[in-house]
Write a protein that holds these residues in place. Sequence first.
Motif, PDB file in Angstrom:
ATOM      1  N   UNK A  47      43.744  33.477  43.989  1.00  0.00           N
ATOM      2  CA  UNK A  47      43.598  34.836  44.522  1.00  0.00           C
ATOM      3  C   UNK A  47      43.530  35.863  43.401  1.00  0.00           C
ATOM      4  N   UNK A  48      44.380  35.687  42.388  1.00  0.00           N
ATOM      5  CA  UNK A  48      44.369  36.608  41.244  1.00  0.00           C
ATOM      6  C   UNK A  48      43.060  36.519  40.467  1.00  0.00           C
ATOM      7  N   UNK A  49      42.502  35.297  40.387  1.00  0.00           N
ATOM      8  CA  UNK A  49      41.214  35.124  39.708  1.00  0.00           C
ATOM      9  C   UNK A  49      40.124  35.907  40.435  1.00  0.00           C
ATOM     10  N   UNK A  50      40.156  35.845  41.761  1.00  0.00           N
ATOM     11  CA  UNK A  50      39.149  36.581  42.554  1.00  0.00           C
ATOM     12  C   UNK A  50      39.318  38.096  42.366  1.00  0.00           C
ATOM     13  N   UNK A  51      40.535  38.548  42.320  1.00  0.00           N
ATOM     14  CA  UNK A  51      40.790  39.995  42.130  1.00  0.00           C
ATOM     15  C   UNK A  51      40.324  40.437  40.753  1.00  0.00           C
ATOM     16  N   UNK A  52      40.591  39.635  39.746  1.00  0.00           N
ATOM     17  CA  UNK A  52      40.199  40.010  38.386  1.00  0.00           C
ATOM     18  C   UNK A  52      38.701  40.007  38.194  1.00  0.00           C
ATOM     19  N   UNK A  53      37.985  39.274  39.069  1.00  0.00           N
ATOM     20  CA  UNK A  53      36.518  39.209  38.952  1.00  0.00           C
ATOM     21  C   UNK A  53      35.849  40.419  39.595  1.00  0.00           C
ATOM     22  N   UNK A  54      36.599  41.229  40.322  1.00  0.00           N
ATOM     23  CA  UNK A  54      36.014  42.403  40.968  1.00  0.00           C
ATOM     24  C   UNK A  54      35.664  43.467  39.937  1.00  0.00           C
ATOM     25  N   UNK A  55      34.595  44.209  40.194  1.00  0.00           N
ATOM     26  CA  UNK A  55      34.222  45.289  39.263  1.00  0.00           C
ATOM     27  C   UNK A  55      35.295  46.371  39.242  1.00  0.00           C
ATOM     28  N   UNK A  56      35.497  46.957  38.095  1.00  0.00           N
ATOM     29  CA  UNK A  56      36.512  48.004  37.939  1.00  0.00           C
ATOM     30  C   UNK A  56      36.010  49.299  38.558  1.00  0.00           C
TER      31      UNK A  56
END
Length: 320
Positions: free
Chosen positions: A311-320
């Motif tokens: 889940x954290x990996x997916x969140x970190x992959x989101x554009x800032x």
Amino acid sequence: MATAEQLKSLIRSHLSDDEERFMTVALQVAAHEAVQGHGALAHDIRDIVDKARRTRGPNVLLKFPQELSGLVLSERADIPLAALVLSEPLIERIRRVIHEHRQQEKLKSHGLGHRRKLLLAGPPGTGKTMTARVLAHELKMPLHTIQVDRLVTKFMGETGAKLRTIFDLIRDVPGVYLFDEFDAIAGDRALDNDVGEMRRVLNALLQFIEQDASDSLIIGATNNLRLLDKALFRRFDDVLHFVLPDDSERKTLITNVLGTFRPRTLTWKSIVTACSGLSHAEIDMAVRDAVKDAILHDRKTIQQDALMDALNDRRSAQPV
């Protein structure tokens, strides 16, 4: 008996040797007869079609006109309504579309039409395409997805002609037709970067949608309603808004995807918090990553740490 348009479609498909189109229309006749109370006849028609499809194989789909090659993707959807994880009000509106479709003859007898032109709006991954698949499955119709971006970029000077061909198909072959990335051809005419060609395309689209009186379900999907031309909205019977899942929906989605890989105990509070800002599709992919990790390590259930990492990996992959 079958409607006049259905009879004409049956004749056209037979004369053009298009077996799948013939069977699709035959199923529409069965649905029509079921609504009329002719359950035995509807059952017999479906049984004939099912036996023919089993004999011919499951993967033979509609043959599209050559000019639409690569622009329309066809599939037989198998996702039931129960698989949707959305808010109850949105589910209820989807149920209403299904119910009106099944009772369309009753509505027609009172001079009313059923909902069959829908606009789906919301962030990517929130269930718009899945909803189209659910509607196709529940209505027992094939799903045809129009690749709008390819329609515009590849056939810029001929887009209007291609649109006419698509709407001829919508008229002749009942099904669920999904215009993905709808704003690519339905953008606001008031935008500064608009060009004359696209204005003509939009005007043609507005006309085609308004004049359509087929037995098909037309769905436009967009990530941002503000990009669409205002004249479009009155052409649609309903606008469904999709949003990111809430805590309850996140838990249900994770539970559904985990299946037998769900451990006896999970710290739901921390898991749900880790889902913050993720769409349905992103949560689904993260859970599947955790399941794959369990399989590769010969575990029968996932580990919570693996799920949290995914889940954290997916969140970190989101554009800032």
